[in-house]
Design a protein around this motif. Structure first.
Motif, PDB file in Angstrom:
ATOM      1  N   PHE A 275       0.827  -1.151   0.011  1.00  0.00           N
ATOM      2  CA  PHE A 275      -0.070   0.154  -0.124  1.00  0.00           C
ATOM      3  C   PHE A 275       0.985   1.164  -0.022  1.00  0.00           C
ATOM      4  O   PHE A 275       0.402   2.272   0.010  1.00  0.00           O
ATOM      5  CB  PHE A 275      -0.883   0.066   1.327  1.00  0.00           C
ATOM      6  N   LEU A 276       2.126   1.236   0.335  1.00  0.00           N
ATOM      7  CA  LEU A 276       2.900   2.342   0.472  1.00  0.00           C
ATOM      8  C   LEU A 276       4.041   2.649  -0.928  1.00  0.00           C
ATOM      9  O   LEU A 276       4.413   1.961  -1.777  1.00  0.00           O
ATOM     10  CB  LEU A 276       4.066   2.148   1.393  1.00  0.00           C
ATOM     11  N   ILE A 277       3.848   3.970  -1.105  1.00  0.00           N
ATOM     12  CA  ILE A 277       4.510   4.745  -2.109  1.00  0.00           C
ATOM     13  C   ILE A 277       5.313   5.862  -1.635  1.00  0.00           C
ATOM     14  O   ILE A 277       4.841   6.558  -0.639  1.00  0.00           O
ATOM     15  CB  ILE A 277       3.810   4.850  -3.384  1.00  0.00           C
ATOM     16  N   PRO A 278       6.553   6.257  -1.954  1.00  0.00           N
ATOM     17  CA  PRO A 278       7.379   7.500  -1.616  1.00  0.00           C
ATOM     18  C   PRO A 278       6.253   8.660  -1.824  1.00  0.00           C
ATOM     19  O   PRO A 278       5.505   8.815  -2.849  1.00  0.00           O
ATOM     20  CB  PRO A 278       8.298   7.434  -2.579  1.00  0.00           C
TER      21      PRO A 278
ATOM     22  N   MET B 238      -7.046   6.162   1.449  1.00  0.00           N
ATOM     23  CA  MET B 238      -6.942   6.286  -0.028  1.00  0.00           C
ATOM     24  C   MET B 238      -6.249   5.265  -0.538  1.00  0.00           C
ATOM     25  O   MET B 238      -6.697   4.673  -1.788  1.00  0.00           O
ATOM     26  CB  MET B 238      -6.810   7.729  -0.438  1.00  0.00           C
ATOM     27  N   GLY B 239      -4.957   5.090  -0.232  1.00  0.00           N
ATOM     28  CA  GLY B 239      -4.172   4.151  -0.843  1.00  0.00           C
ATOM     29  C   GLY B 239      -5.008   2.648  -0.491  1.00  0.00           C
ATOM     30  O   GLY B 239      -4.810   1.933  -1.903  1.00  0.00           O
TER      31      GLY B 239
ATOM     32  N   HIS C 282      -7.481  -1.845  -3.288  1.00  0.00           N
ATOM     33  CA  HIS C 282      -8.701  -2.913  -3.343  1.00  0.00           C
ATOM     34  C   HIS C 282      -9.480  -2.619  -4.810  1.00  0.00           C
ATOM     35  O   HIS C 282      -9.895  -3.666  -5.217  1.00  0.00           O
ATOM     36  CB  HIS C 282      -9.680  -2.510  -2.076  1.00  0.00           C
ATOM     37  N   TYR C 283      -9.777  -1.433  -5.055  1.00  0.00           N
ATOM     38  CA  TYR C 283     -10.384  -1.247  -6.230  1.00  0.00           C
ATOM     39  C   TYR C 283      -9.598  -1.882  -7.635  1.00  0.00           C
ATOM     40  O   TYR C 283     -10.521  -2.524  -8.380  1.00  0.00           O
ATOM     41  CB  TYR C 283     -10.543   0.345  -6.636  1.00  0.00           C
ATOM     42  N   VAL C 284      -8.350  -1.547  -7.687  1.00  0.00           N
ATOM     43  CA  VAL C 284      -7.540  -2.305  -8.642  1.00  0.00           C
ATOM     44  C   VAL C 284      -7.554  -3.841  -8.735  1.00  0.00           C
ATOM     45  O   VAL C 284      -7.790  -4.594  -9.713  1.00  0.00           O
ATOM     46  CB  VAL C 284      -6.269  -1.774  -8.676  1.00  0.00           C
TER      47      VAL C 284
ATOM     48  N   VAL D 295      -9.871  -8.947 -11.498  1.00  0.00           N
ATOM     49  CA  VAL D 295     -10.351 -10.470 -11.337  1.00  0.00           C
ATOM     50  C   VAL D 295     -10.786 -10.921 -12.498  1.00  0.00           C
ATOM     51  O   VAL D 295     -11.747 -10.330 -13.039  1.00  0.00           O
ATOM     52  CB  VAL D 295     -11.517 -10.408 -10.293  1.00  0.00           C
ATOM     53  N   GLY D 296     -10.418 -11.877 -12.906  1.00  0.00           N
ATOM     54  CA  GLY D 296     -10.448 -12.727 -14.320  1.00  0.00           C
ATOM     55  C   GLY D 296      -9.874 -11.925 -15.428  1.00  0.00           C
ATOM     56  O   GLY D 296     -10.191 -12.526 -16.577  1.00  0.00           O
ATOM     57  N   LYS D 297      -9.188 -11.052 -15.330  1.00  0.00           N
ATOM     58  CA  LYS D 297      -8.401 -10.285 -16.396  1.00  0.00           C
ATOM     59  C   LYS D 297      -6.798 -10.865 -16.318  1.00  0.00           C
ATOM     60  O   LYS D 297      -6.426 -11.112 -15.049  1.00  0.00           O
ATOM     61  CB  LYS D 297      -8.790  -8.987 -16.457  1.00  0.00           C
TER      62      LYS D 297
END
Length: 213
Positions: free
Chosen positions: A131-134, A185-186, A191-193, A198-200
């Motif tokens: 979940f972490l990015i700079p 938000m992260g 979770h949305y991505v 799924v299935g792709k």
């Protein structure tokens, strides 16, 4: 909801443990005067409810789930804790949205001091690195901080002198545990991505080349 801007450092006056909970008595001069029974207070980044309030102190109950997930399981009488009142519609948003729901504890691997700041290297107990990015926000013991770098399985944050002096982060040492809450938000974006994929087929270099990128 909180902002991650610490308003006072409190001290654990007493703690009473049972098999599945703990009662905390926290000594504080400012927030005990500004708060009422039933108010939410962030204690080291954990949203707790005042059940009793007196002169320069308040009492709170901590449930087993919170103890298991946070550094309160290591707390001792006399320890210092970061305190913040819940936000209101007129509160200044000086940090970022902090829910007070700790994701995991992390262990401080090292603290490096420079002439201008302190650099903390922290290793989470479980996998939140995804979940972490700079430059993203993270709450550490309830403090809104900005991630400097992510080097799996650890990440780093820098601490300015004001934060070092006005929170309990200046009392920490290598090997101490801190509460970590990832920017919500992260988590939502991740979770949305994940749900959308799924299935792709996974996005790979070969897939991009095949589709003209």
């Amino acid at each position: 909801m909180f902002t991650g801007i610490i308003q006072e450092i409190g001290a654990i006056r007493a703690l009473k443990k049972s098999s599945d909970s703990m009662e905390l008595t926290i000594e504080c001069l400012q927030l005990s005067k500004e708060s009422s029974r039933g108010d939410s207070i962030s204690v080291n980044g954990i949203c707790l409810t005042i059940k009793e309030i007196g002169q320069n102190y308040f009492k709170m109950d901590v449930m087993k789930e919170t103890l298991d997930r946070s550094n309160l399981k290591y707390i001792k009488s006399g320890d210092k804790v970061n305190l913040e009142k819940a936000v209101t519609p007129t509160s200044l948003m000086g940090g970022h949205f902090v829910q007070g729901h700790v994701d995991v504890v992390g262990i401080i691997e090292s603290i490096q001091k420079t002439p201008q700041y302190w650099m903390l290297h922290i290793k989470p107990e479980s996998d939140i690195i995804k979940f972490l990015i700079p430059k993203a926000s993270i709450a550490i013991n309830g403090i809104s901080l900005t991630i400097v770098d992510v080097n799996t399985p650890s990440f780093s944050v820098s601490i300015i002198p004001t934060t070092y002096q006005d929170t309990n982060i200046g009392l920490l040492k290598s090997g101490n545990y801190v509460n970590l809450e990832v920017d919500m938000m992260g988590k939502y974006v991740y979770h949305y991505v994940q749900q959308m994929s799924v299935g792709k087929p996974k996005l790979t270099k070969e897939t991009l080349l095949k589709n003209g990128f």
